[in-house]
Design a protein around this motif. Structure first.
Motif, mmCIF file in Angstrom:
data_model
loop_
_atom_site.group_PDB
_atom_site.id
_atom_site.type_symbol
_atom_site.label_atom_id
_atom_site.label_comp_id
_atom_site.label_asym_id
_atom_site.label_seq_id
_atom_site.Cartn_x
_atom_site.Cartn_y
_atom_site.Cartn_z
ATOM 1 N N LYS A 13 39.257 -92.069 -22.549
ATOM 2 C CA LYS A 13 40.302 -91.239 -21.939
ATOM 3 C C LYS A 13 41.420 -90.831 -22.899
ATOM 4 O O LYS A 13 41.936 -89.719 -22.788
ATOM 5 C CB LYS A 13 40.868 -91.910 -20.693
ATOM 6 C CG LYS A 13 40.009 -91.625 -19.470
ATOM 7 C CD LYS A 13 40.524 -92.278 -18.221
ATOM 8 C CE LYS A 13 39.615 -91.960 -17.042
ATOM 9 N NZ LYS A 13 39.884 -92.805 -15.893
ATOM 10 N N PRO A 14 41.841 -91.676 -23.855
ATOM 11 C CA PRO A 14 42.838 -91.176 -24.816
ATOM 12 C C PRO A 14 42.331 -89.958 -25.595
ATOM 13 O O PRO A 14 43.075 -88.994 -25.804
ATOM 14 C CB PRO A 14 43.078 -92.379 -25.733
ATOM 15 C CG PRO A 14 42.790 -93.560 -24.872
ATOM 16 C CD PRO A 14 41.633 -93.115 -24.007
ATOM 17 N N LEU A 15 41.054 -89.976 -25.993
ATOM 18 C CA LEU A 15 40.495 -88.819 -26.693
ATOM 19 C C LEU A 15 40.368 -87.618 -25.770
ATOM 20 O O LEU A 15 40.656 -86.484 -26.163
ATOM 21 C CB LEU A 15 39.128 -89.175 -27.288
ATOM 22 C CG LEU A 15 39.140 -90.205 -28.411
ATOM 23 C CD1 LEU A 15 37.721 -90.551 -28.833
ATOM 24 C CD2 LEU A 15 39.942 -89.700 -29.603
ATOM 25 N N LEU A 16 39.945 -87.865 -24.525
ATOM 26 C CA LEU A 16 39.877 -86.773 -23.554
ATOM 27 C C LEU A 16 41.262 -86.199 -23.287
ATOM 28 O O LEU A 16 41.416 -84.990 -23.089
ATOM 29 C CB LEU A 16 39.261 -87.276 -22.244
ATOM 30 C CG LEU A 16 37.768 -87.586 -22.272
ATOM 31 C CD1 LEU A 16 37.340 -88.276 -20.983
ATOM 32 C CD2 LEU A 16 36.951 -86.324 -22.501
ATOM 33 N N ALA A 17 42.279 -87.071 -23.302
ATOM 34 C CA ALA A 17 43.654 -86.605 -23.082
ATOM 35 C C ALA A 17 44.117 -85.722 -24.238
ATOM 36 O O ALA A 17 44.723 -84.671 -24.029
ATOM 37 C CB ALA A 17 44.595 -87.791 -22.909
ATOM 38 N N LEU A 18 43.828 -86.141 -25.466
ATOM 39 C CA LEU A 18 44.203 -85.325 -26.632
ATOM 40 C C LEU A 18 43.500 -83.974 -26.593
ATOM 41 O O LEU A 18 44.117 -82.927 -26.814
ATOM 42 C CB LEU A 18 43.859 -86.066 -27.928
ATOM 43 C CG LEU A 18 44.749 -87.248 -28.281
ATOM 44 C CD1 LEU A 18 44.167 -88.007 -29.464
ATOM 45 C CD2 LEU A 18 46.173 -86.786 -28.588
ATOM 46 N N TYR A 19 42.200 -84.005 -26.311
ATOM 47 C CA TYR A 19 41.452 -82.751 -26.220
ATOM 48 C C TYR A 19 41.968 -81.897 -25.075
ATOM 49 O O TYR A 19 42.103 -80.671 -25.193
ATOM 50 C CB TYR A 19 39.960 -83.053 -26.037
ATOM 51 C CG TYR A 19 39.114 -81.810 -25.973
ATOM 52 C CD1 TYR A 19 38.914 -81.036 -27.108
ATOM 53 C CD2 TYR A 19 38.524 -81.406 -24.779
ATOM 54 C CE1 TYR A 19 38.135 -79.884 -27.053
ATOM 55 C CE2 TYR A 19 37.745 -80.262 -24.715
ATOM 56 C CZ TYR A 19 37.559 -79.505 -25.856
ATOM 57 O OH TYR A 19 36.806 -78.361 -25.795
ATOM 58 N N GLY A 20 42.302 -82.546 -23.966
ATOM 59 C CA GLY A 20 42.836 -81.822 -22.813
ATOM 60 C C GLY A 20 44.147 -81.138 -23.113
ATOM 61 O O GLY A 20 44.369 -79.998 -22.712
ATOM 62 N N LEU A 21 45.025 -81.811 -23.842
ATOM 63 C CA LEU A 21 46.304 -81.189 -24.226
ATOM 64 C C LEU A 21 46.058 -79.918 -25.026
ATOM 65 O O LEU A 21 46.768 -78.922 -24.874
ATOM 66 C CB LEU A 21 47.155 -82.172 -25.026
ATOM 67 C CG LEU A 21 47.747 -83.337 -24.231
ATOM 68 C CD1 LEU A 21 48.385 -84.344 -25.171
ATOM 69 C CD2 LEU A 21 48.765 -82.840 -23.210
ATOM 70 N N THR A 69 43.218 -77.996 -24.925
ATOM 71 C CA THR A 69 42.580 -76.954 -24.115
ATOM 72 C C THR A 69 43.501 -76.374 -23.049
ATOM 73 O O THR A 69 43.300 -75.237 -22.615
ATOM 74 C CB THR A 69 41.302 -77.483 -23.423
ATOM 75 O OG1 THR A 69 41.647 -78.559 -22.558
ATOM 76 C CG2 THR A 69 40.280 -77.941 -24.420
ATOM 77 N N LEU A 70 44.508 -77.137 -22.632
ATOM 78 C CA LEU A 70 45.404 -76.673 -21.564
ATOM 79 C C LEU A 70 46.665 -76.007 -22.085
ATOM 80 O O LEU A 70 47.562 -75.684 -21.309
ATOM 81 C CB LEU A 70 45.792 -77.852 -20.665
ATOM 82 C CG LEU A 70 44.650 -78.522 -19.906
ATOM 83 C CD1 LEU A 70 45.159 -79.730 -19.131
ATOM 84 C CD2 LEU A 70 43.963 -77.538 -18.972
ATOM 85 N N ARG A 71 46.736 -75.776 -23.380
ATOM 86 C CA ARG A 71 47.981 -75.248 -23.953
ATOM 87 C C ARG A 71 48.344 -73.869 -23.409
ATOM 88 O O ARG A 71 49.499 -73.474 -23.446
ATOM 89 C CB ARG A 71 47.896 -75.218 -25.481
ATOM 90 C CG ARG A 71 46.853 -74.293 -26.037
ATOM 91 C CD ARG A 71 46.558 -74.591 -27.515
ATOM 92 N NE ARG A 71 45.630 -73.641 -28.090
ATOM 93 C CZ ARG A 71 44.322 -73.660 -27.899
ATOM 94 N NH1 ARG A 71 43.790 -74.585 -27.111
ATOM 95 N NH2 ARG A 71 43.550 -72.758 -28.448
ATOM 96 N N GLY A 72 47.381 -73.131 -22.867
ATOM 97 C CA GLY A 72 47.661 -71.807 -22.323
ATOM 98 C C GLY A 72 48.119 -71.802 -20.873
ATOM 99 O O GLY A 72 48.468 -70.750 -20.333
ATOM 100 N N LEU A 73 48.130 -72.973 -20.237
ATOM 101 C CA LEU A 73 48.550 -73.028 -18.834
ATOM 102 C C LEU A 73 50.072 -73.038 -18.726
ATOM 103 O O LEU A 73 50.765 -73.547 -19.600
ATOM 104 C CB LEU A 73 47.998 -74.289 -18.156
ATOM 105 C CG LEU A 73 46.661 -74.138 -17.427
ATOM 106 C CD1 LEU A 73 45.576 -73.674 -18.368
ATOM 107 C CD2 LEU A 73 46.271 -75.443 -16.772
ATOM 108 N N THR A 74 50.565 -72.471 -17.652
ATOM 109 C CA THR A 74 52.016 -72.465 -17.414
ATOM 110 C C THR A 74 52.444 -73.791 -16.813
ATOM 111 O O THR A 74 51.627 -74.579 -16.339
ATOM 112 C CB THR A 74 52.380 -71.334 -16.435
ATOM 113 O OG1 THR A 74 51.816 -71.651 -15.143
ATOM 114 C CG2 THR A 74 51.875 -69.986 -16.916
ATOM 115 N N ALA A 75 53.755 -74.027 -16.806
ATOM 116 C CA ALA A 75 54.293 -75.256 -16.207
ATOM 117 C C ALA A 75 53.941 -75.309 -14.733
ATOM 118 O O ALA A 75 53.659 -76.380 -14.180
ATOM 119 C CB ALA A 75 55.806 -75.311 -16.409
ATOM 120 N N GLU A 76 53.957 -74.163 -14.064
ATOM 121 C CA GLU A 76 53.630 -74.109 -12.639
ATOM 122 C C GLU A 76 52.177 -74.515 -12.409
ATOM 123 O O GLU A 76 51.848 -75.195 -11.438
ATOM 124 C CB GLU A 76 53.891 -72.708 -12.093
ATOM 125 C CG GLU A 76 53.581 -72.530 -10.620
ATOM 126 C CD GLU A 76 54.445 -73.392 -9.692
ATOM 127 O OE1 GLU A 76 53.970 -73.692 -8.591
ATOM 128 O OE2 GLU A 76 55.561 -73.774 -10.088
#
Length: 199
Positions: free
Chosen positions: A176-184, A186-193
């Protein structure tokens, strides 16, 4: 001794951080929809072989347990993923695994043209019309990205999205730490909302 203690503390903190972030993502952009009919969308992952790979097998299991979680009537499981390097569609490989190994005998639909997450969502939309609840299954960050894409393409359908059973405490814990890093990343284009958590 202090070095070992420090490493153990850092390792434990990384595990907790990965668990927390994946938990958070699994609760973003979901509601508490009601109704008798349901669609469970299982997103495929790169599959160069002729059978479902490890990641796709896990996603299929998470998809099937998402159906079993509340036993909704009128549930359809939609496997989404286009052709692999050997020509077989990820959707077909996942469906084969669900039927032959997991012995799932419910309604299965295939979306077998998509090559990206955006295309996954675009191409499953016609299969989501008329259902009361929608569950999108993948690793938490990827599922969140797909829910955000559905919200951008069809806000009316996105309002029907509820949580899938693709996050469980302790599952994939070491990864999960690696999935979390990868997720951060891949999700960089999402808005705060779009990252907003619904509790």
């Amino acid at each position: 001794m202090r070095r070992r203690t420090g490493l153990a503390t850092a390792g434990a903190a990384a595990l907790v951080w990965g668990e927390w972030l994946n938990w958070r993502w699994s609760r973003a952009l979901v509601g508490s929809g009601v109704g008798a009919s349901e669609a469970v969308v299982v997103l495929g992952y790169r599959n160069p072989q002729s059978t479902a790979n490890f990641v796709n097998r896990w996603r299929v299991r998470a998809g099937i347990r998402s159906v079993a979680a509340d036993g909704a009537r009128g549930t359809r499981v939609i496997f989404s993923g286009g052709p692999t390097s050997d020509g077989s569609a990820e959707a077909q490989l996942m469906a084969d695994y669900a039927k032959s190994v997991l012995e799932y005998d419910g309604t299965v639909l295939l979306e077998d043209r998509s090559a990206t997450t955006w295309e996954n969502i675009t191409n499953v939309i016609p299969l989501l019309e008329g259902v009361d609840r929608i569950k999108i299954v993948s690793q938490p960050a990827h599922a969140l990205k797909a829910r955000a894409y559905l919200r951008r393409q069809r806000p009316d359908l996105a309002a029907r999205v509820v949580r899938a059973d693709d996050y469980r405490p302790g599952e994939w814990m070491v990864g999960k730490p690696l999935l979390a890093l990868y997720g951060l990343w891949t999700l960089r284009g999402l808005t705060a909302e779009e990252r907003k958590v619904s509790l």
